[in-house]
Write a protein that holds these residues in place. Structure first.
Motif, PDB file in Angstrom:
ATOM      1  N   UNK A 114      42.667  26.900  16.348  1.00  0.00           N
ATOM      2  CA  UNK A 114      44.404  27.285  16.197  1.00  0.00           C
ATOM      3  C   UNK A 114      43.842  28.555  15.982  1.00  0.00           C
ATOM      4  N   UNK A 115      45.408  28.973  17.049  1.00  0.00           N
ATOM      5  CA  UNK A 115      45.898  30.292  16.702  1.00  0.00           C
ATOM      6  C   UNK A 115      46.689  30.759  15.405  1.00  0.00           C
ATOM      7  N   UNK A 116      47.464  29.684  14.438  1.00  0.00           N
ATOM      8  CA  UNK A 116      47.782  29.464  13.441  1.00  0.00           C
ATOM      9  C   UNK A 116      47.519  28.153  13.208  1.00  0.00           C
ATOM     10  N   UNK A 117      46.951  28.792  11.313  1.00  0.00           N
ATOM     11  CA  UNK A 117      46.519  28.085  10.874  1.00  0.00           C
ATOM     12  C   UNK A 117      47.601  27.448   9.353  1.00  0.00           C
ATOM     13  N   UNK A 118      48.389  26.534   9.027  1.00  0.00           N
ATOM     14  CA  UNK A 118      49.624  26.560   8.218  1.00  0.00           C
ATOM     15  C   UNK A 118      48.552  26.164   7.304  1.00  0.00           C
ATOM     16  N   UNK A 119      48.514  25.525   5.853  1.00  0.00           N
ATOM     17  CA  UNK A 119      47.361  24.868   4.213  1.00  0.00           C
ATOM     18  C   UNK A 119      49.278  24.898   3.654  1.00  0.00           C
ATOM     19  N   UNK A 124      46.774  37.552   9.486  1.00  0.00           N
ATOM     20  CA  UNK A 124      47.432  37.739   8.478  1.00  0.00           C
ATOM     21  C   UNK A 124      46.913  37.042   7.414  1.00  0.00           C
ATOM     22  N   UNK A 125      46.747  36.855   6.089  1.00  0.00           N
ATOM     23  CA  UNK A 125      47.068  35.773   5.037  1.00  0.00           C
ATOM     24  C   UNK A 125      48.156  35.578   4.359  1.00  0.00           C
ATOM     25  N   UNK A 126      49.535  34.859   5.013  1.00  0.00           N
ATOM     26  CA  UNK A 126      50.236  35.027   3.851  1.00  0.00           C
ATOM     27  C   UNK A 126      50.900  33.868   3.582  1.00  0.00           C
ATOM     28  N   UNK A 127      50.744  33.909   2.020  1.00  0.00           N
ATOM     29  CA  UNK A 127      51.745  33.076   1.066  1.00  0.00           C
ATOM     30  C   UNK A 127      52.769  32.374   1.034  1.00  0.00           C
ATOM     31  N   UNK A 128      53.420  31.779   1.597  1.00  0.00           N
ATOM     32  CA  UNK A 128      54.675  31.402   0.531  1.00  0.00           C
ATOM     33  C   UNK A 128      55.047  30.920  -0.653  1.00  0.00           C
ATOM     34  N   UNK A 129      55.237  31.304  -1.567  1.00  0.00           N
ATOM     35  CA  UNK A 129      55.267  31.115  -3.461  1.00  0.00           C
ATOM     36  C   UNK A 129      56.438  31.162  -3.949  1.00  0.00           C
ATOM     37  N   UNK A 130      56.844  30.442  -4.481  1.00  0.00           N
ATOM     38  CA  UNK A 130      58.298  29.857  -5.402  1.00  0.00           C
ATOM     39  C   UNK A 130      57.075  28.355  -6.470  1.00  0.00           C
ATOM     40  N   UNK A 132      45.513  36.160  -0.638  1.00  0.00           N
ATOM     41  CA  UNK A 132      46.955  36.730   0.411  1.00  0.00           C
ATOM     42  C   UNK A 132      46.041  37.503   0.632  1.00  0.00           C
ATOM     43  N   UNK A 133      46.952  38.311   1.843  1.00  0.00           N
ATOM     44  CA  UNK A 133      46.815  39.590   2.624  1.00  0.00           C
ATOM     45  C   UNK A 133      48.076  40.776   2.320  1.00  0.00           C
ATOM     46  N   UNK A 172      49.289  30.948   7.112  1.00  0.00           N
ATOM     47  CA  UNK A 172      50.337  30.171   6.428  1.00  0.00           C
ATOM     48  C   UNK A 172      50.203  29.310   5.353  1.00  0.00           C
ATOM     49  N   UNK A 173      49.991  29.789   4.020  1.00  0.00           N
ATOM     50  CA  UNK A 173      49.604  28.400   2.975  1.00  0.00           C
ATOM     51  C   UNK A 173      50.701  28.984   1.896  1.00  0.00           C
TER      52      UNK A 173
END
Length: 382
Positions: A158-163, A30-36, A207-208, A194-195
């Motif tokens: 990497x298995x997980x990319x944090x941005x 997934x391309x999960x965006x944390x928004x707020x 994002x997805x 995770x963006x």
């Protein structure tokens, strides 16, 4: 690739409760965006995921393997979590070339020179900066430096990319270009991303899935189209969308398996298949109707008023080249309309407004929760 589960995560800084019983699942690829907004807890979530911060409560699983269990003080070190980070600052070594910056982590792992060159060249080619491999960071533009930082993050697969807000230092045009590049990169690699951003345009276009935060609490997790079209509550609805959503207050009642809504812009009836499943209220109750500015049509009055239209007075006209924003007063309610192109209207001019009631969202004013949703499978919304 990696599937992530955060369960009952609490994070405090002193007495400040930053993350409040956070439960979030990020599916593999997934391309999960944390928004707020600023201070809502999205960057803290990223730091807890990365291991730069430890929560006081909760469990984190990566591919069903526990990497955090606060109850037993078990915290897998960051370098054992099979992830990489891209920060807002590029954090490049100024005395190293582009190639050396990207190769640095691989050399620490003592990979063979041939393997390092193959991986670095592949990462630079993916980011379309292979030709700059011999240059130093000071010889690159901001956008090129950010590409180097991303290449360095992906070179080790990497298995997980944090941005963490990686595009906030770039100008508007570069941000747009980099959004396209990051989205393309995600599709090619299939890595779980995770963006973090406060820019809803980034979230909606890249994002997805989007997770919307307010005050340390997760308010909604859904696809971009659902977050935009059916915000879960009034707080999310007020935050998502540029320009802002119109909110029109009214009264409603459930009658004969329908929801009857009465507002200053008209009376509407909605069938049960549009309900969200919220418990039905008895009697009449207050509601707030959400209407996106682009879902309203506007016409000069020439003779008879078109059916299903209402009359209003133009309050202001704000052209911006490709689009025009028009504010219209309907009684004591001001409606914002977004029109494509340059529209020549004048303040004080009387106009008629047309609406598509099926595109309205309806919220219970007392709880703030969505009670009538929009069907996103509708061909007009796709």
């Amino acid at each position: 690739m990696s599937r992530i589960e955060l369960k009952n995560i609490d994070k405090y800084y002193g007495s400040n409760h930053v993350l409040k019983n956070l439960n979030l699942t990020i599916e593999d690829g997934a391309f999960m965006t944390l928004l707020g907004p600023s201070g809502c807890g999205k960057t803290t979530t990223l730091r807890v995921l990365s291991g730069l911060e430890n929560p006081q409560n909760g469990v984190i699983l990566m591919n069903d393997e526990k990497i955090v269990d606060a109850a037993t003080d078990f915290f897998t070190p960051p370098d054992k979590r099979k992830l990489n980070l891209v920060f807002q600052s590029y954090a490049l070594w100024p005395h190293m070339t582009v190639f050396e910056n990207v190769a640095f982590g691989l050399r620490i792992k003592k990979l063979a020179k041939e393997e390092i060159k193959r991986k670095v060249d592949q990462a630079l080619e993916r980011l379309q900066i292979l030709e700059y491999s011999a240059r130093y960071p000071s010889e690159l533009s901001g956008g090129q430096q950010q590409r180097v930082a991303i290449a360095r993050a992906i070179v080790s697969d990497p298995e997980l990319l944090l941005m963490d807000e990686p595009l906030s230092n770039l100008d508007a045009k570069l941000r747009m270009d980099m959004r396209s590049e990051i989205k393309r990169l995600h599709m090619e690699m299939g890595t779980t991303v995770v963006y973090v951003t406060h820019d809803q345009s980034e979230a909606l276009t890249m994002s997805t899935h989007i997770a919307v935060f307010f005050n340390g609490e997760l308010k909604q997790v859904d696809t971009p189209i659902n977050v935009y079209t059916n915000p879960a509550n009034l707080e999310v609805a007020a935050f998502i969308g540029t320009p802002r959503t119109n909110f029109v207050e009214g009264r409603a009642r459930y009658e004969d398996e329908s929801l009857k809504v009465d507002t200053v812009i008209g009376e509407y009836s909605y069938k049960e298949d549009t309900f969200t499943g919220e418990e039905k209220r008895t009697g009449e109750f207050k509601v707030v109707v959400g209407i996106r500015p682009e879902q309203i049509t506007i016409s000069r009055i020439k003779g008879e008023i078109p059916p299903n239209s209402i009359v209003g007075e133009v309050y202001s006209v704000m052209p911006s080249g490709s689009e025009t924003l028009v504010e219209v007063n309907v009684g004591d309610t001001r409606i914002l309309i977004k029109l494509m192109g340059l529209i020549r209207l004048s303040p004080g001019e009387m106009v008629s407004l047309g609406f598509s009631p099926e595109s309205f969202t309806v919220y219970d004013k007392e709880s703030g929760r969505l009670i009538k949703k929009v069907d996103v499978s509708d061909s007009d919304i796709k």
